[in-house]
Write a protein that holds these residues in place. Sequence first.
Motif, PDB file in Angstrom:
ATOM      1  N   THR A  11       0.812  -1.222   0.000  1.00  0.00           N
ATOM      2  CA  THR A  11       0.000   0.000   0.000  1.00  0.00           C
ATOM      3  C   THR A  11       0.842   1.267   0.000  1.00  0.00           C
ATOM      4  N   LEU A  12       1.907   1.265   0.791  1.00  0.00           N
ATOM      5  CA  LEU A  12       2.659   2.512   0.996  1.00  0.00           C
ATOM      6  C   LEU A  12       3.132   3.167  -0.302  1.00  0.00           C
ATOM      7  N   PRO A  13       3.782   2.434  -1.196  1.00  0.00           N
ATOM      8  CA  PRO A  13       4.234   3.114  -2.417  1.00  0.00           C
ATOM      9  C   PRO A  13       3.067   3.600  -3.278  1.00  0.00           C
ATOM     10  N   HIS A  57      11.463   3.706  -2.935  1.00  0.00           N
ATOM     11  CA  HIS A  57      12.337   3.920  -1.780  1.00  0.00           C
ATOM     12  C   HIS A  57      11.523   4.038  -0.491  1.00  0.00           C
ATOM     13  N   TYR A  58      10.405   4.766  -0.568  1.00  0.00           N
ATOM     14  CA  TYR A  58       9.603   4.968   0.634  1.00  0.00           C
ATOM     15  C   TYR A  58       8.700   3.771   0.929  1.00  0.00           C
ATOM     16  N   GLY A  59       8.454   2.956  -0.081  1.00  0.00           N
ATOM     17  CA  GLY A  59       7.727   1.718   0.153  1.00  0.00           C
ATOM     18  C   GLY A  59       8.586   0.696   0.873  1.00  0.00           C
ATOM     19  N   SER A  60       9.863   0.698   0.572  1.00  0.00           N
ATOM     20  CA  SER A  60      10.782  -0.221   1.241  1.00  0.00           C
ATOM     21  C   SER A  60      11.220   0.379   2.586  1.00  0.00           C
ATOM     22  N   VAL A  61      12.174  -0.253   3.243  1.00  0.00           N
ATOM     23  CA  VAL A  61      12.499   0.166   4.605  1.00  0.00           C
ATOM     24  C   VAL A  61      14.002   0.375   4.814  1.00  0.00           C
ATOM     25  N   SER A  62      14.327   1.004   5.918  1.00  0.00           N
ATOM     26  CA  SER A  62      15.711   1.238   6.307  1.00  0.00           C
ATOM     27  C   SER A  62      16.040   0.410   7.542  1.00  0.00           C
ATOM     28  N   THR A  79       7.771   2.953  12.647  1.00  0.00           N
ATOM     29  CA  THR A  79       9.065   3.470  12.210  1.00  0.00           C
ATOM     30  C   THR A  79       9.496   2.823  10.892  1.00  0.00           C
ATOM     31  N   LEU A  80       9.256   1.528  10.776  1.00  0.00           N
ATOM     32  CA  LEU A  80       9.596   0.849   9.525  1.00  0.00           C
ATOM     33  C   LEU A  80       8.830   1.464   8.366  1.00  0.00           C
ATOM     34  N   ALA A  81       7.528   1.669   8.558  1.00  0.00           N
ATOM     35  CA  ALA A  81       6.711   2.265   7.499  1.00  0.00           C
ATOM     36  C   ALA A  81       7.237   3.651   7.159  1.00  0.00           C
ATOM     37  N   ALA A  82       7.641   4.398   8.169  1.00  0.00           N
ATOM     38  CA  ALA A  82       8.116   5.766   7.965  1.00  0.00           C
ATOM     39  C   ALA A  82       9.487   5.820   7.326  1.00  0.00           C
ATOM     40  N   SER A  83      10.241   4.729   7.426  1.00  0.00           N
ATOM     41  CA  SER A  83      11.624   4.768   6.950  1.00  0.00           C
ATOM     42  C   SER A  83      11.686   4.542   5.446  1.00  0.00           C
ATOM     43  N   ALA A  84      12.731   5.032   4.847  1.00  0.00           N
ATOM     44  CA  ALA A  84      12.911   4.871   3.402  1.00  0.00           C
ATOM     45  C   ALA A  84      14.217   4.150   3.129  1.00  0.00           C
TER      46      ALA A  84
HETATM   47 NA    NA Z   1       8.782   2.740   4.295  1.00  0.00          NA
END
Ligand code: NA
Lengths: 100, 100, 100, 311, 311, 311
Positions: free
Chosen positions: D68-70, D94-99, D255-260
Amino acid sequence: MQTHARKLVVIITESALESMLVKDILTLGAHGYTICDVRGGGRHGAREAAWEADRNIRVEVICDDPTASAIAEHVRSKYALNYATTVFVADIGVLRPEKF
Amino acid sequence: MQTHARKLVVIITESALESMLVKDILTLGAHGYTICDVRGGGRHGAREAAWEADRNIRVEVICDDPTASAIAEHVRSKYALNYATTVFVADIGVLRPEKF
Amino acid sequence: MQTHARKLVVIITESALESMLVKDILTLGAHGYTICDVRGGGRHGAREAAWEADRNIRVEVICDDPTASAIAEHVRSKYALNYATTVFVADIGVLRPEKF
Amino acid sequence: MDPVVLFFLLGVIARLVRSDLRLPEAMYEGLSIYLLLAIGLKGGVELAKHPVGPLLPQVGGVLLLGITLPLLAYPVLRYVGRFNRPDASSVAAHYGSVSMVTFAVAMAYLLERGISHEQYMPLFVVLLEVPGIVVGILLAKLGAERRVEWGALAHEVLFGRSIVLLTGGLVIGWISGPQALEPQAKLFFELFKAVLALFMLEMGLVAAGRIRDLRRTGLFLLAFGTIVPCIFAAIGGLVAQGIGLSLGGAILLGTLAASASYIAAPAAMRIAVPEANPSLSLAASLGVTFPFNVLVGIPLYHRVVGYLYGA
Amino acid sequence: MDPVVLFFLLGVIARLVRSDLRLPEAMYEGLSIYLLLAIGLKGGVELAKHPVGPLLPQVGGVLLLGITLPLLAYPVLRYVGRFNRPDASSVAAHYGSVSMVTFAVAMAYLLERGISHEQYMPLFVVLLEVPGIVVGILLAKLGAERRVEWGALAHEVLFGRSIVLLTGGLVIGWISGPQALEPQAKLFFELFKAVLALFMLEMGLVAAGRIRDLRRTGLFLLAFGTIVPCIFAAIGGLVAQGIGLSLGGAILLGTLAASASYIAAPAAMRIAVPEANPSLSLAASLGVTFPFNVLVGIPLYHRVVGYLYGA
Amino acid sequence: MDPVVLFFLLGVIARLVRSDLRLPEAMYEGLSIYLLLAIGLKGGVELAKHPVGPLLPQVGGVLLLGITLPLLAYPVLRYVGRFNRPDASSVAAHYGSVSMVTFAVAMAYLLERGISHEQYMPLFVVLLEVPGIVVGILLAKLGAERRVEWGALAHEVLFGRSIVLLTGGLVIGWISGPQALEPQAKLFFELFKAVLALFMLEMGLVAAGRIRDLRRTGLFLLAFGTIVPCIFAAIGGLVAQGIGLSLGGAILLGTLAASASYIAAPAAMRIAVPEANPSLSLAASLGVTFPFNVLVGIPLYHRVVGYLYGA
Ligand code: NA
Ligand SMILES: Nc1ncnc2c1ncn2[C@@H]1O[C@H](COP(=O)(O)O)[C@@H](O)[C@H]1O
Ligand SMILES: Nc1ncnc2c1ncn2[C@@H]1O[C@H](COP(=O)(O)O)[C@@H](O)[C@H]1O
Ligand SMILES: Nc1ncnc2c1ncn2[C@@H]1O[C@H](COP(=O)(O)O)[C@@H](O)[C@H]1O
Ligand code: NA
Ligand code: NA
């Protein structure tokens, strides 16, 4: 393949000069440069990269003839006296002349 | 010393392309290649190798004239548009012509 | 810019040979050399630098014509048979002829 | 402030004052191999203590979140930011994936405050890394004439370094269990936060180096890279509540969702969508969102999620 | 299965699925410097507790073993494998010498099972590393027209990195004793197994990369690389019994005999016998024997030696 | 002998027998980043326990020491050693600045002998690193026609890697305090001496490599590099007494005064005084004074300072 004649200037010198050298090269009109960490030996003895003071870099610049002369001259006058330095120039061909 | 004329094609580009590029080069008829990790700068800005996305490689291929044209052309059409890429070609001599 | 014609001999070979090769090059009359760690592929297969036995070096020597011949010949006869080796020679110009 | 964050700031400052401080590439790579393995092992060891069955619904929820995020990010980039299709898709990926490092910082944050969380959370890092990238590529390719080599791409994404190490660590931890890993624990668990601190020094150096890219790309990315993570964190928190995670787990998922991403995604997008400008996405994920999350985001998400959880 | 072995398998799998996972060269070198020093120190510290005199007969027995093994391997390679003289000698040298990492894995194996062993065994690693290589070179050079520069070669072998670090560690450990090394113990002893695990990841990547070489060299090397180690292990076990080692010590000596060198021997043979094909020996020692020993061999030698010892 | 010193000797011997043992550059850099940060953190943590006000007079005394030392060394080099102005200034700068590793070896020396010292001593390492270099440059430039770019130079010196890491560690340690740094303590404090040992191995390799330079530069540097440190140590001890340091603190300050820089000073002088021959100063500081201090100097300074302190 049609290529356009350019010069390749190669400068091998102490890695302490890297940032200054890059600034100089771009100021003198080159549009790019490529740097590689190397070791070597010459008049200033072996530079084996075993210690920070002993590291060499090899800087490659593709440019037109006048820029090549300017860079080579500049390196000779500014650095060659006090730093371990080697400069050579080769004729090469490039495909996209507008780039260099 | 008798040497045989060959071309040296040098490609400087993003390291992400390494495996694809090697495959292409061998497909296009070269018998070998040599790769070195470098950093540099050009139209696409400074590529200082400080981050994975910022690393360059320098690929050197010795080959005959038609292969050199093919490789240079291929790199230009396939990669040069979207990737930081520099290609140049030089005339060199080799001792064992059957090798290249 | 006035440059003086010299030869650039480039030897790409197994890194195990480094110290021997340097000794040979200086014995044969060159005044310096520059070495870079590389990886590559050729008749002896891929040499990906993933293991100690799989590392290549690229040795660059600027010298006059007879020395270039001597080095190239020497490498061919002493190393080329048993070691993964590539040698090529290019014409270059140097600024300080007394150095090479 | 957590020392881990101070090391990050040290890196930022060193770069801003143009110090010659640099971590050698091999050291950076070594540290990141260590962190990926350690996080994987930690998750795996915990997974060994759980029956896997009950986790499946959670897995489903997390995967859905990753898809959903991307899709949410893309229209913002395309129509608000006026990016072309490739650039919009690439940033969305990038924002769909995580850091992974942001995740590690958040774990350290919870540890310090004594907030417990589901110890198998590293599993979700693995699960969230891939879908965002795949959706991003799909967004770029739908309607594009050039065909995409899905085989090669799937390979690139699934067998990329970070997935292999995370999954590898997870599986090794899972098979071995805590006891067999005892002799490894000293290195992988006890030294974790200190190695993370060293890595954050490097992240500071690199992130600060991206700031000049930002000047070129303008204000939009600055806004995007700070506002979107907050929204994503809230969504992540909601999903966490939905799948029944604890407060700590919800902060981590938020935090994972927020991370890029700035490792797996850039590599994959460079190959899959070469026409996208890589410095746009890196300026946003490394230059804006990573520092934002580390300095401001995590405590903020703690509050937001705390509010959701009525804590 | 021991986590150390699982890390090896992770490396193998990563390579087989063509992941881009690679350990940076500097990291690999750093890890191997660490392992060599740590093994040396461990042995030295133990040696400090023993009178040296009584060890001399054992030293003699071990040296004899090191000289015998390549002499046994050579005819098999030359007449069964139909290798030419240089290749047969080179492979014989590799199998005459030893693998320090295999030894470390065997130590970890014993530790986990609570089987004690003579703690000064690292001394035997040093003793077994050189003779096999020297005998291999002699086999290649006897009757060859080209003269061999013994001085340069002795130097290459005796002052090669691995001997210097192993011996250096041994001597430092011996001089210092356990107490003075206390502050070093944390790094060199407590973290040992974890660092070994990281190194095994790299070994997996490299060993799997040798498999394609095997396809070219055919079945003989596969057979040679699995059968000969078993025989050598039995011989090693017998010698161990002869010189009065404990069960654990015998398993270690058997494993050492069964192991093949892939660091010191390749370097030395490349210089001394350049006409030998290096990928033959590496395919056998790295691609066959190392994985075989780690996955199958060590437990097998445990049984065989256990049988000898009536345990 | 301390194992740390034995590792140094191992490096020296390996180099003298021309072994191929080398630490990869990245490892050397990684170890030195670690040491600088660790020393800084250690000092910072201790600083957090002290009120800063009372330290100010000590700071003044130490700075004065740093300015005086190169002014003492210069005339000796210029008129006894008959060096030209640039070379004399450059060597003076090296001896005016300090060696962080020598300091670490001295700390280990005190620890082993149970001699306590002011734990904030790392602060003085930072304070002593810069003045000597600045004075050396001034000595070279006074009366020289070529103008010096002070801005660039100040930048080079103040934001050089070692100052940034030392100061950074100091500040992080100071802000965080011992408790917050607890999770980092394992890596940065407990492993310190072992990492130092590894670094000393590299120092041995490099120092021994400088010996051949010495042959060219002759006996003067040998005398200078051993006698001057002894005098400087005594001066340092006196200053320590003057500013009220404990015996341990005085031994450390004496050792710092006696030590010569081989990281910060060479880099700065190469840029600021390019006409100075870099191998002269390195031969002296790395090839003579470093080994001298490690092997002979520190125990000697212990005696001398002990005599001053009537201990
Ligand atoms: Na993310
Ligand atoms: N003849 C040469 N061929 C190739 N590289 C050289 C040569 N001479 C010097 N160099 C390189 O240039 C550096 C400086 O040279 P020098 O100033 O002669 O010591 C050396 O460390 C080598 O890396
Ligand atoms: N004029 C040049 N001389 C040497 N190398 C160059 C030059 N221009 C570009 N390069 C190299 O090619 C890479 C890509 O160039 P560009 O696409 O112009 O950014 C740069 O990062 C440099 O490493
Ligand atoms: N055609 C070529 N172009 C560039 N480098 C080559 C070429 N052929 C071989 N090499 C290099 O030389 C090394 C030895 O070559 P070979 O003996 O053909 O395996 C290879 O590992 C490559 O690094
Ligand atoms: Na063996
Ligand atoms: Na000093």
